[in-house]
Design an enzyme around this catalytic site. Structure first.
Site, short mmCIF file in Angstrom:
data_model
loop_
_atom_site.label_atom_id
_atom_site.label_comp_id
_atom_site.label_asym_id
_atom_site.label_seq_id
_atom_site.Cartn_x
_atom_site.Cartn_y
_atom_site.Cartn_z
N ASP A 1 0.86 -1.18 0.00
CA ASP A 1 0.00 0.00 0.00
C ASP A 1 0.90 1.24 0.00
OD1 ASP A 1 -2.14 1.68 0.12
OD2 ASP A 1 -2.76 1.14 2.15
N ASP B 1 -2.78 2.41 -6.16
CA ASP B 1 -1.75 2.48 -5.13
C ASP B 1 -1.68 1.28 -4.19
OD1 ASP B 1 -4.20 3.10 -3.99
OD2 ASP B 1 -3.36 4.50 -2.54
N GLU B 2 -2.42 0.22 -4.46
CA GLU B 2 -2.31 -0.95 -3.59
C GLU B 2 -2.63 -2.22 -4.35
OE1 GLU B 2 -5.16 -1.58 -0.40
OE2 GLU B 2 -6.49 -0.08 -1.26
#
EC number: 2.7.7.7
Length: 364
Positions: A10, A104-105
């Site tokens: 993350d 983003d993860e």
């Protein structure tokens, strides 16, 4: 039992961190990605801003009240996507089993891909170092034997941290967490659980399954499992998305027409941000309304052209709601979903869509 090795990566305050990386004057200061105007919305907040309670999807006016020195900067989704591609190229060096959740993860299953590292923890650390070296950004990582615990672990030492929950620790780890901390249990569900006396993982574990089934239906099995540290969901790469939606269950029923209209407007702003982040363009909009008596209705509209602006999305949603007004019953839940996707917009079209969401970008 074959123990899986799952890594959850993350990025730390991704959009805001990219802006701070690229603009030295932003570093160490509270910034919000978005538009600082009356009807603006926060797309992301730096950690400095989060200390004041600023959060994504928050109205800009509220964010400014919480943090008077907040700096707004327009989003650059083309940059975020380019950085995301860099990060996913790094993931692919370690395993083909990658399930992105957003720009983003992502989850990575490295069970059969430990290679010379021999350890999922060492792989996670190596990935974090690669990301820092190649993007000058930090990422947090969680390592465990299932997805639920790996995601919990990645939050444990944020920012720029690594945490491991081994099999012997998993079932006990969840017991002292509050239900609000469980990924997969939203604020409204947590409120309902607390009303039943379920405050912690230990309480959830001790709750009879039949009671969970009665109050939470199909989701009861998932809640029961995670309270025991169990999550059998696999890491599934290359899932084809059929829809994109967001919904909100309200702790206090919406009884006035203007309350429902304003709540729907907030949902559409949140959904529009999600569609831009995931680079999705759609033609069909579906509105879901659940009333106090649990009666549920849906209304949909398919447009001739893909939705190209927040204004079009908002107007269409409001037109779907309008025939249901005036409200005869209180509303406990509203939801909006996009479907009937079309091929990805060209970059120029994406930038135009962003301008429509943030019309005064040039003034920032």
């Amino acid at each position: 039992m074959n123990c899986r090795r799952i890594v959850h990566i993350d990025m730390d305050a991704f959009y805001a961190s990219v802006e701070q990386r690229d603009n030295p004057s932003f570093r160490g200061r509270p910034i919000a990605v978005g538009r600082g105007a009356a009807r603006g919305v926060v797309a992301a907040a730096s950690y400095e801003a989060r200390q004041f309670g600023v959060r994504s999807a928050m109205p800009s006016t509220k964010a400014q009240r919480l943090c008077p020195k907040l700096i707004f900067t327009p989003p650059r989704f083309h940059v975020y996507r380019a950085v995301s591609e860099q990060i996913h190229e790094i993931f692919a060096r370690y395993t083909p089993l990658i399930q992105p959740l957003s720009l983003d993860e992502a989850f990575l299953d490295v069970t059969d891909h430990l290679g010379a590292y021999g350890s999922a923890t060492l792989i996670a650390e190596s990935i974090r170092e690669d990301i820092k070296q190649q993007t000058n950004l930090t990422a947090s990582a969680g390592v465990s034997y299932n997805r639920f615990l790996a995601k919990l672990a990645s939050d444990y030492n944020k920012p720029d941290g690594l945490f491991v929950i081994p099999p012997h620790m998993g079932p006990e780890f969840v017991l002292n967490l509050t239900v609000d901390q469980f990924h997969g249990i939203g604020p409204a569900t947590a409120q309902r659980m607390r009303a039943l006396g379920i405050q912690t993982g230990q309480d959830l574990k001790n709750t009879d399954f039949s009671l969970l089934k009665h109050h939470f239906g199909k989701a009861a099995q998932f809640y029961h499992d995670i309270a025991h540290g169990v999550d059998e969901r696999p890491v599934t790469p290359h899932r084809e998305r059929k829809s994109l939606g967001t919904e909100q269950t309200y702790l206090t029923d919406l009884k006035q027409d203007h309350d429902a209209i304003n709540a729907l407007h907030d949902l559409t702003k949140k959904l529009w941000l999600l569609s831009l982040e995931k680079n999705i363009s759609a033609r069909t909009i579906t509105l879901k309304v659940k009333y106090t008596n649990f009666k549920q209705i849906t209304r949909a509209n398919t447009l001739l052209k893909p939705i190209s602006s927040l204004t079009i999305l908002t107007d269409t949603c409001q037109s779907l709601l309008q025939p249901l007004l005036p409200l005869q019953e209180g509303v406990r839940l509203l939801g909006v979903t996009l479907s009937n996707f079309i091929p990805t917009l060209a970059e120029s079209d994406q930038q135009q869509s962003q301008m429509l969401l943030f019309p005064d970008l040039k003034s920032l």
